[in-house]
Design an enzyme around this catalytic site. Structure first.
Site, PDB file in Angstrom:
ATOM      1  N   ASP A  76      -6.791  -1.167  -5.024  1.00  0.00           N
ATOM      2  CA  ASP A  76      -7.940  -0.870  -4.171  1.00  0.00           C
ATOM      3  C   ASP A  76      -8.820   0.200  -4.809  1.00  0.00           C
ATOM      4  O   ASP A  76     -10.048   0.123  -4.758  1.00  0.00           O
ATOM      5  CB  ASP A  76      -7.479  -0.381  -2.794  1.00  0.00           C
ATOM      6  CG  ASP A  76      -6.631  -1.391  -2.040  1.00  0.00           C
ATOM      7  OD1 ASP A  76      -6.781  -2.601  -2.284  1.00  0.00           O
ATOM      8  OD2 ASP A  76      -5.807  -0.957  -1.215  1.00  0.00           O
ATOM      9  N   ASP A 126       0.854  -1.188   0.000  1.00  0.00           N
ATOM     10  CA  ASP A 126       0.000   0.000   0.000  1.00  0.00           C
ATOM     11  C   ASP A 126       0.884   1.230   0.000  1.00  0.00           C
ATOM     12  O   ASP A 126       1.993   1.210   0.557  1.00  0.00           O
ATOM     13  CB  ASP A 126      -0.918   0.006   1.226  1.00  0.00           C
ATOM     14  CG  ASP A 126      -2.055  -0.998   1.113  1.00  0.00           C
ATOM     15  OD1 ASP A 126      -2.458  -1.304  -0.022  1.00  0.00           O
ATOM     16  OD2 ASP A 126      -2.554  -1.446   2.155  1.00  0.00           O
TER      17      ASP A 126
END
Length: 164
Positions: free
Chosen positions: A141, A123
């Site tokens: 995402d 991330d």
């Protein structure tokens, strides 16, 4: 009677490849240029921040001992197969649904690659306001969320627009 792939929603699978290239490319750049926890401000309220997610959204089940890696991998594979079947059964002209499905598949496969290759999801997008930080996320995402939003939007469109 068989139908041409180009006449089905599978015509939109090129978008899966685009999402994968952008997502995996961004993660590669983070892994090559950032140490875990490094942060680089981009704009007010937006940083690049290298984080590892061993769970799902919002680090759900991140501290569960490792089984969750395979659980979420199975979910990603199952959803990707289901959506690919839905694309095959839809017409190529049903753009909104097929774009949504392709975005979700691309995002799911991007995070699946991370889980299988690294054992965690990379991330890097840190959105914040003042001292409040949203959960760090990645481009996969984002693709999944945009795809889901398009499916919801499609539900509000008049029937005539859905048949295109």
């Amino acid at each position: 009677m068989s139908q041409s792939i180009c006449s089905t929603g599978l015509r939109w699978l090129w978008l899966v490849v685009v999402v994968l290239i952008i997502d995996l490319g961004s993660k590669y750049l983070i892994l090559q240029n950032f140490a875990l926890g490094d942060t680089v401000p981009l704009f007010p309220s937006l940083n690049l921040h290298y984080a590892r997610n061993y769970g799902a959204a919002f680090s759900f089940l991140a501290d569960s001992g490792g089984w969750q890696r395979w659980f979420f991998a199975g979910i990603a594979i199952g959803i990707s197969v289901l959506l690919a079947v839905m694309m095959y059964r839809s017409k190529a002209t049903q753009k909104l649904n097929n774009i949504a499905y392709a975005l979700i598949i691309g995002g799911a496969l991007g995070n699946l690659f991370d889980r299988l290759w690294h054992g965690f999801v990379v991330d890097m997008i840190d959105f914040y306001v003042g001292d409040w930080h949203f959960a760090t996320f990645n481009l996969a995402d984002t693709a999944i969320c945009v795809g889901a939003a398009l499916i919801v939007l499609e539900g509000f469109l008049p029937s005539k627009a859905k048949k295109q």
